[in-house]
Each structure stands twice: as C-alpha cells, then as structure tokens.
Write a protein that holds these residues in place. Structure first.
Motif, PDB file in Angstrom:
ATOM      1  N   THR A   1       0.330  -1.249  -0.032  1.00 43.54           N
ATOM      2  CA  THR A   1       0.123   0.092  -0.225  1.00 43.54           C
ATOM      3  C   THR A   1       0.995   1.783  -0.002  1.00 43.54           C
ATOM      4  OG1 THR A   1      -0.261   0.346   2.399  1.00 43.54           O
ATOM      5  CG2 THR A   1      -2.129  -1.278   1.006  1.00 43.54           C
ATOM      6  N   THR A   2       1.900   0.895   0.286  1.00 44.15           N
ATOM      7  CA  THR A   2       2.543   2.546   1.165  1.00 44.15           C
ATOM      8  C   THR A   2       3.536   2.911  -1.025  1.00 44.15           C
ATOM      9  OG1 THR A   2       3.641   1.414   2.683  1.00 44.15           O
ATOM     10  CG2 THR A   2       4.863   3.240   1.814  1.00 44.15           C
ATOM     11  N   ILE A   3       3.894   1.313  -1.451  1.00 48.71           N
ATOM     12  CA  ILE A   3       4.628   1.874  -3.134  1.00 48.71           C
ATOM     13  C   ILE A   3       3.321   2.482  -3.550  1.00 48.71           C
ATOM     14  CG2 ILE A   3       5.277   0.252  -4.839  1.00 48.71           C
ATOM     15  CD1 ILE A   3       7.177   0.764  -1.624  1.00 48.71           C
ATOM     16  N   ASP A   4       2.928   2.030  -3.909  1.00 44.06           N
ATOM     17  CA  ASP A   4       1.210   1.999  -4.111  1.00 44.06           C
ATOM     18  C   ASP A   4       1.207   3.263  -3.759  1.00 44.06           C
ATOM     19  OD1 ASP A   4       0.930  -0.198  -5.276  1.00 44.06           O
ATOM     20  OD2 ASP A   4      -1.067  -0.675  -4.257  1.00 44.06           O
ATOM     21  N   ALA A   5       1.045   4.381  -2.897  1.00 45.82           N
ATOM     22  CA  ALA A   5       0.990   5.230  -2.283  1.00 45.82           C
ATOM     23  C   ALA A   5       2.118   6.488  -2.866  1.00 45.82           C
ATOM     24  CB  ALA A   5       1.014   5.882  -0.571  1.00 45.82           C
ATOM     25  N   ILE A   6       3.347   5.862  -2.850  1.00 51.16           N
ATOM     26  CA  ILE A   6       4.390   6.406  -3.362  1.00 51.16           C
ATOM     27  C   ILE A   6       5.045   6.811  -5.121  1.00 51.16           C
ATOM     28  CG2 ILE A   6       6.822   6.141  -3.696  1.00 51.16           C
ATOM     29  CD1 ILE A   6       7.221   5.453  -0.948  1.00 51.16           C
ATOM     30  N   ASN A   7       3.962   5.775  -5.791  1.00 48.66           N
ATOM     31  CA  ASN A   7       4.139   5.961  -7.299  1.00 48.66           C
ATOM     32  C   ASN A   7       2.460   6.718  -7.585  1.00 48.66           C
ATOM     33  OD1 ASN A   7       5.578   3.515  -7.507  1.00 48.66           O
ATOM     34  ND2 ASN A   7       4.501   2.061  -7.146  1.00 48.66           N
ATOM     35  N   GLN A   8       1.568   6.261  -6.789  1.00 47.13           N
ATOM     36  CA  GLN A   8       0.232   7.845  -7.066  1.00 47.13           C
ATOM     37  C   GLN A   8       1.297   9.350  -7.272  1.00 47.13           C
ATOM     38  OE1 GLN A   8      -2.862   6.368  -4.788  1.00 47.13           O
ATOM     39  NE2 GLN A   8      -3.795   8.794  -5.338  1.00 47.13           N
ATOM     40  N   TRP A   9       1.342   9.098  -5.898  1.00 49.18           N
ATOM     41  CA  TRP A   9       2.032  11.023  -5.241  1.00 49.18           C
ATOM     42  C   TRP A   9       2.815  11.236  -6.634  1.00 49.18           C
ATOM     43  CZ3 TRP A   9       7.029  12.677  -5.086  1.00 49.18           C
ATOM     44  CH2 TRP A   9       6.864  14.213  -4.178  1.00 49.18           C
ATOM     45  N   CYS A  10       3.868  10.430  -6.974  1.00 45.34           N
ATOM     46  CA  CYS A  10       4.438  10.391  -8.187  1.00 45.34           C
ATOM     47  C   CYS A  10       4.279  10.571  -9.672  1.00 45.34           C
ATOM     48  CB  CYS A  10       6.172   9.395  -8.445  1.00 45.34           C
ATOM     49  SG  CYS A  10       7.146   8.901  -7.590  1.00 45.34           S
ATOM     50  N   ALA A  11       3.035  10.019  -9.531  1.00 47.70           N
ATOM     51  CA  ALA A  11       2.529  10.233 -11.163  1.00 47.70           C
ATOM     52  C   ALA A  11       1.546  11.832 -10.817  1.00 47.70           C
ATOM     53  CB  ALA A  11       1.207   9.529 -11.563  1.00 47.70           C
ATOM     54  N   GLU A  12       1.135  11.505  -9.662  1.00 48.24           N
ATOM     55  CA  GLU A  12       0.319  13.606  -9.367  1.00 48.24           C
ATOM     56  C   GLU A  12       1.330  14.576  -9.236  1.00 48.24           C
ATOM     57  OE1 GLU A  12      -2.330  15.902  -5.647  1.00 48.24           O
ATOM     58  OE2 GLU A  12      -1.957  13.572  -5.729  1.00 48.24           O
ATOM     59  N   LYS A  13       1.997  13.980  -9.266  1.00 44.19           N
ATOM     60  CA  LYS A  13       3.129  15.747  -8.823  1.00 44.19           C
ATOM     61  C   LYS A  13       4.176  15.767 -10.458  1.00 44.19           C
ATOM     62  CE  LYS A  13       2.108  16.305  -5.197  1.00 44.19           C
ATOM     63  NZ  LYS A  13       0.991  17.080  -4.326  1.00 44.19           N
TER      64      LYS A  13
END
Length: 194
Positions: free
Chosen positions: A153-165
């Motif tokens: 879930t953390t890896i997904d959140a980090i990847n989502q943050w990267c995609a968004e930013k």
C-alpha cells in the motif's frame, strides 16, 4: 532589501525576524555555489557515460533533496552534506530559507511556463521522526510527511504521489516494498514551457 531584489519572505530564520530576499548578497552567494555544484554534477555524469547518449539531470531536484536531507543529519554529517553542496559557510536555517525563497520565486517567475516542485517524506511505522527535521521539511520545503507500513500500500501511495506530482510522466518509482527500507525522501520537479 538589496537593489534589484524581490521581497519574497519576511520573518524567516532562527531569530524569527531575519530578512531574506532573493537577489540579496547571501542569496546570490548561495546561488553561485549551487551553480558550481550543478556544473560538478554534470561534469561527473558526463565523464562516467560509456556510450554516446543524451544526459538529463535536474540539479535543482538533487539540490532540494540534499537540502531537505541535511536537516535530519547529526551536526558532523550535516556539515559534510553542506560541504558537498559547497554551502559549508551557511547554517541549516540559512540554507532552508534560501531554498524556500528560491523555490517560491522560480515557481511564480514565468507565467508562460509551468514549474511545480513537490517534496515528501514517508517513514516506516514504528520509527519516530525528529520534530525539528519534520518542521524544517514542512515549513521550508512544504513537504508532505507521513508514516506508513512500508508494504504494497505504501509503494502504491508513493507511485500515486509521483504520478500526480509529475502529471503522469513518472508513474512508477518503486515496484516492491524491498525497494524502500525505513524512509523515502522524494522530490519531484515538473516543467512545461509554453
């Protein structure tokens, strides 16, 4: 303020009343030292390439990440980090104030271009982050700071943050929880001209 400087921040620094202006003598000196650091970075990267290829580096991204990181180091290591950047003559507070002012200034500098800079720190559940480190990240670098289980879930959140930013230019920074041990300190720079 110095002639030609732009008032971007009042009341920064450890005394709560230090004036820091982009274009002031200290900001210009720090900027020159960071330009030297960027040239050293490009020189090293170019010297190490093994085949003809283009190199794309963001000295700004690395400088912001290192400036964030130095806030979490013990004094001896902090000094070494500042030396690496050529900033050993400045306090952590001066470096933080410079980056806060500079980033705010360049993000707003050109209405014909889009420049977005985002920062974050994820740290593993069960670890405690130093309050001064967290405050420096949040106030000087506007970083999102959060604890996380460091599972998928953390890896997904980090990847989502990267995609968004990065406006979906970088959608996967990490594939597995094994890629991150205790913390992840992230900086993203998005630039689009015209």
């Amino acid at each position: 303020p110095a002639a030609g400087s732009v008032d971007l921040i009042m009341g920064t620094g450890s005394s709560g009343g230090t004036y820091f202006a982009l274009g002031g003598a200290m900001a210009n000196a720090i900027n020159n030292k960071l330009n030297d650091f960027a040239w050293r970075l490009f020189s090293e990267a170019y010297a190490k390439k093994t085949e003809p290829a283009n190199i794309l580096l963001s000295p700004l991204s690395l400088e912001v990440a290192l400036a964030m990181f130095q806030n979490g180091l013990v004094p001896e290591d902090q000094l070494e980090m500042l030396k690496t950047m050529g900033l050993e003559d400045y306090t952590a507070e001066e470096v933080n104030a410079y980056f806060k002012t500079m980033v705010e200034g360049i993000v707003e500098a050109d209405d014909q271009a889009t420049l977005e800079i985002a920062n974050a720190l994820w740290y593993k559940d069960g670890y405690q982050i130093n309050a001064d480190f967290q405050q420096a990240l949040e106030t000087s670098f506007e970083a999102d700071v959060q604890d996380a289980p460091f599972d998928n879930t953390t890896i997904d959140a980090i990847n989502q943050w990267c995609a968004e930013k990065t406006h979906d230019l970088i959608t996967e920074l990490s594939e597995s929880p094994e890629d991150v041990d205790v913390f992840a300190l992230l900086n993203a720079v998005y630039f689009k001209a015209g």
